[in-house]
Design a protein around this motif. Structure first.
Motif, PDB file in Angstrom:
ATOM      1  N   TRP A   1       0.748  -1.286  -0.011  1.00 13.89           N
ATOM      2  CA  TRP A   1      -0.307   0.207   0.198  1.00 13.89           C
ATOM      3  C   TRP A   1       0.665   1.555   0.038  1.00 13.89           C
ATOM      4  N   GLN A   2       1.630   1.147   0.854  1.00 17.04           N
ATOM      5  CA  GLN A   2       3.243   1.899   0.697  1.00 17.04           C
ATOM      6  C   GLN A   2       2.936   2.369  -0.602  1.00 17.04           C
ATOM      7  N   ALA A   3       3.725   1.643  -1.192  1.00 16.91           N
ATOM      8  CA  ALA A   3       4.450   1.312  -2.375  1.00 16.91           C
ATOM      9  C   ALA A   3       3.472   1.773  -3.334  1.00 16.91           C
ATOM     10  N   SER A   4       1.784   1.658  -3.622  1.00 10.63           N
ATOM     11  CA  SER A   4       0.956   2.098  -5.104  1.00 10.63           C
ATOM     12  C   SER A   4       0.613   3.584  -4.229  1.00 10.63           C
ATOM     13  N   TYR A   5       0.026   3.503  -2.935  1.00  9.16           N
ATOM     14  CA  TYR A   5       0.182   5.512  -2.512  1.00  9.16           C
ATOM     15  C   TYR A   5       1.325   6.587  -2.980  1.00  9.16           C
ATOM     16  N   LYS A   6       2.639   6.333  -2.639  1.00  7.66           N
ATOM     17  CA  LYS A   6       3.493   6.473  -3.814  1.00  7.66           C
ATOM     18  C   LYS A   6       3.158   6.715  -5.399  1.00  7.66           C
ATOM     19  N   ALA A   7       3.038   5.387  -5.851  1.00  4.89           N
ATOM     20  CA  ALA A   7       3.432   5.541  -6.835  1.00  4.89           C
ATOM     21  C   ALA A   7       2.284   6.527  -7.646  1.00  4.89           C
ATOM     22  N   LYS A   8       1.058   6.245  -7.409  1.00  5.29           N
ATOM     23  CA  LYS A   8      -0.178   6.812  -7.633  1.00  5.29           C
ATOM     24  C   LYS A   8      -0.993   8.095  -7.325  1.00  5.29           C
ATOM     25  N   ASN A   9       0.274   8.719  -6.683  1.00  2.06           N
ATOM     26  CA  ASN A   9       0.089  10.131  -6.545  1.00  2.06           C
ATOM     27  C   ASN A   9      -1.038   9.871  -5.578  1.00  2.06           C
ATOM     28  N   TYR A  10      -1.624   9.281  -4.566  1.00  2.00           N
ATOM     29  CA  TYR A  10      -3.024   9.479  -3.650  1.00  2.00           C
ATOM     30  C   TYR A  10      -2.307  10.362  -3.134  1.00  2.00           C
ATOM     31  N   LEU A  11      -1.205  10.871  -2.098  1.00  2.00           N
ATOM     32  CA  LEU A  11      -1.774  11.748  -1.263  1.00  2.00           C
ATOM     33  C   LEU A  11      -2.296  13.647  -1.546  1.00  2.00           C
ATOM     34  N   ALA A  12      -2.200  12.898  -2.913  1.00  2.00           N
ATOM     35  CA  ALA A  12      -2.513  14.871  -3.922  1.00  2.00           C
ATOM     36  C   ALA A  12      -4.224  14.851  -3.925  1.00  2.00           C
ATOM     37  N   ILE A  13      -4.736  13.335  -3.556  1.00  2.00           N
ATOM     38  CA  ILE A  13      -6.238  13.596  -3.929  1.00  2.00           C
ATOM     39  C   ILE A  13      -6.824  13.056  -2.899  1.00  2.00           C
ATOM     40  N   ASP A  14      -6.025  12.612  -1.383  1.00  2.00           N
ATOM     41  CA  ASP A  14      -6.501  11.910  -0.188  1.00  2.00           C
ATOM     42  C   ASP A  14      -7.958  12.745   0.274  1.00  2.00           C
ATOM     43  N   PRO A  15      -8.679  11.910   0.276  1.00  2.00           N
ATOM     44  CA  PRO A  15      -9.895  12.816   1.432  1.00  2.00           C
ATOM     45  C   PRO A  15      -9.810  13.359   2.376  1.00  2.00           C
ATOM     46  N   THR A  16      -9.054  12.357   3.301  1.00  2.00           N
ATOM     47  CA  THR A  16      -8.579  11.964   4.541  1.00  2.00           C
ATOM     48  C   THR A  16      -8.177  13.530   4.463  1.00  2.00           C
ATOM     49  N   ILE A  17      -6.749  13.250   4.299  1.00  2.00           N
ATOM     50  CA  ILE A  17      -6.158  15.026   4.188  1.00  2.00           C
ATOM     51  C   ILE A  17      -6.792  16.034   3.949  1.00  2.00           C
ATOM     52  N   ALA A  18      -7.583  16.283   2.832  1.00  2.00           N
ATOM     53  CA  ALA A  18      -8.198  17.554   2.901  1.00  2.00           C
ATOM     54  C   ALA A  18      -9.112  17.188   3.945  1.00  2.00           C
ATOM     55  N   LEU A  19      -9.980  16.958   4.359  1.00  2.00           N
ATOM     56  CA  LEU A  19     -10.944  16.604   5.534  1.00  2.00           C
ATOM     57  C   LEU A  19     -10.260  17.830   7.481  1.00  2.00           C
ATOM     58  N   GLY A  20      -9.067  16.317   7.163  1.00  2.00           N
ATOM     59  CA  GLY A  20      -8.339  17.008   8.081  1.00  2.00           C
ATOM     60  C   GLY A  20      -7.887  17.943   8.454  1.00  2.00           C
ATOM     61  N   ASN A  21      -7.761  18.590   7.254  1.00  2.00           N
ATOM     62  CA  ASN A  21      -6.575  20.061   7.234  1.00  2.00           C
ATOM     63  C   ASN A  21      -8.009  21.932   7.293  1.00  2.00           C
ATOM     64  N   GLN A  22      -9.392  20.685   7.342  1.00  2.00           N
ATOM     65  CA  GLN A  22     -11.030  21.793   7.871  1.00  2.00           C
ATOM     66  C   GLN A  22     -11.213  21.633   9.526  1.00  2.00           C
ATOM     67  N   THR A  23     -10.949  20.107   9.777  1.00  2.00           N
ATOM     68  CA  THR A  23     -11.572  19.971  11.426  1.00  2.00           C
ATOM     69  C   THR A  23     -10.658  19.546  12.020  1.00  2.00           C
ATOM     70  N   THR A  24     -10.926  19.435  13.197  1.00  2.00           N
ATOM     71  CA  THR A  24     -10.068  18.850  14.016  1.00  2.00           C
ATOM     72  C   THR A  24     -11.183  18.306  14.945  1.00  2.00           C
ATOM     73  N   LEU A  25     -12.425  17.898  14.409  1.00  2.00           N
ATOM     74  CA  LEU A  25     -13.479  16.960  15.135  1.00  2.00           C
ATOM     75  C   LEU A  25     -12.694  15.383  14.266  1.00  2.00           C
ATOM     76  N   PRO A  26     -13.212  13.774  15.123  1.00  2.00           N
ATOM     77  CA  PRO A  26     -12.602  13.269  14.823  1.00  2.00           C
ATOM     78  C   PRO A  26     -13.533  12.596  13.390  1.00  2.00           C
ATOM     79  N   PHE A  27     -13.177  11.745  12.915  1.00  2.00           N
ATOM     80  CA  PHE A  27     -14.253  11.405  11.527  1.00  2.00           C
ATOM     81  C   PHE A  27     -13.704   9.894  11.184  1.00  2.00           C
ATOM     82  N   ILE A  28     -14.580   9.503  10.475  1.00  2.00           N
ATOM     83  CA  ILE A  28     -14.324   7.267  10.102  1.00  2.00           C
ATOM     84  C   ILE A  28     -14.260   7.927   8.535  1.00  2.00           C
ATOM     85  N   TRP A  29     -13.423   6.683   7.992  1.00  2.00           N
ATOM     86  CA  TRP A  29     -13.630   6.265   6.531  1.00  2.00           C
ATOM     87  C   TRP A  29     -15.469   5.982   6.080  1.00  2.00           C
ATOM     88  N   SER A  30     -15.761   6.011   4.985  1.00  2.00           N
ATOM     89  CA  SER A  30     -16.353   6.131   4.981  1.00  2.00           C
ATOM     90  C   SER A  30     -17.026   5.827   3.106  1.00  2.00           C
TER      91      SER A  30
END
Length: 260
Positions: A85-114
């Protein structure tokens, strides 16, 4: 000298979590000390992994981001995800589209994957699940210096039920806050040396007005001091903050929370 346990209890967010509803159990007491005894970020993350496992999660990740440089903030990432998963995440540049990072930048409230959370990144979601990352819990933290961090706990198999989350809310949020406190303590000096600087009261004063767009001449009039004195304090602040000009110094000071 204050003991480690006293120091961490002076952090309002952590103290509030520990004492909410009378919570100050042996588990928290022991884990506070074990985390604060770690001398490096690597050792600290190993402890976080163990605590995550105690809370029922196989995987965890922690990312910390400094507020500077503004154009490309310094970051550090730790995780024990499957290597595939680490290799795939890096190779496909998922960092740029990861919605958990986008939401985490907007709130400090906890949330779950869905499914809804990952609706804009279906490939990422399916790829993660194929690697055993099916259920996750996330919480971000930010401190007065503008340093932000995000803790993610994940597992395969058993779904995260509302009853489990309700029962573990205090421990999960406590771990997120403590992880951020510990990682910041271990990494800030190396990643953001400006955070250790202190400004004089006059340097703060002139930078406040500079941040408002005032010229040195206008600041001098406002403070009723000589313009050369204003420039003297600005230059001192520029050196301390590693800034190329007074505008950059004012921005850096504001971002680091030094002007309040």
């Amino acid at each position: 000298m204050l003991s480690n346990i006293t120091v961490i209890l002076q952090v309002p967010e952590i103290k509030a979590l520990l004492f909410k509803a009378g919570i100050m159990k042996t588990w928290q007491e022991e884990q506070i000390q074990s985390l604060l005894n770690c001398d490096s970020a690597t050792d600290l993350f190993e402890r976080i992994q163990l605590l995550a496992h105690e809370l029922g999660f196989d995987y965890c990740a922690y990312g910390i981001r400094m507020p500077l440089p503004i154009s490309a903030p310094k970051t550090e990432m730790f995780n024990n995800y499957p290597s595939g998963w680490q290799a795939s995440y890096k190779a496909k540049n998922y960092l740029a589209i990861d919605p958990t990072i986008a939401l985490g930048n907007q709130t400090t409230l906890p949330f779950i994957w869905s499914d809804k959370l990952f609706s804009s990144a279906r490939d990422l979601w399916e790829d993660a699940r194929a690697h055993g990352l099916e259920h996750g819990w996330v919480q971000s933290c930010r401190d007065a210096q503008g340093i932000s961090g995000m803790l993610t706990l994940a597992r395969s198999g058993e779904k995260l039920l509302t009853s489990e989350l309700r029962a573990k809310t205090s421990e999960l949020s406590w771990l997120a806050q403590t992880a951020h406190f510990g990682m910041s303590r271990c990494l800030t000096a190396k990643m953001l040396p400006e955070a250790g600087m202190t400004l004089s009261s006059r340097e703060i004063e002139v930078l406040r007005w500079t941040a408002e767009g005032k010229t040195s001449s206008e600041v001098a009039d406002i403070l009723r001091i000589a313009e050369r004195t204003v420039n003297f304090h600005i230059n001192n602040a520029m050196v301390k903050l590693n800034a190329n000009n007074k505008t950059a110094a004012a921005i850096r000071a504001a971002v680091l929370g030094l002007l309040y």
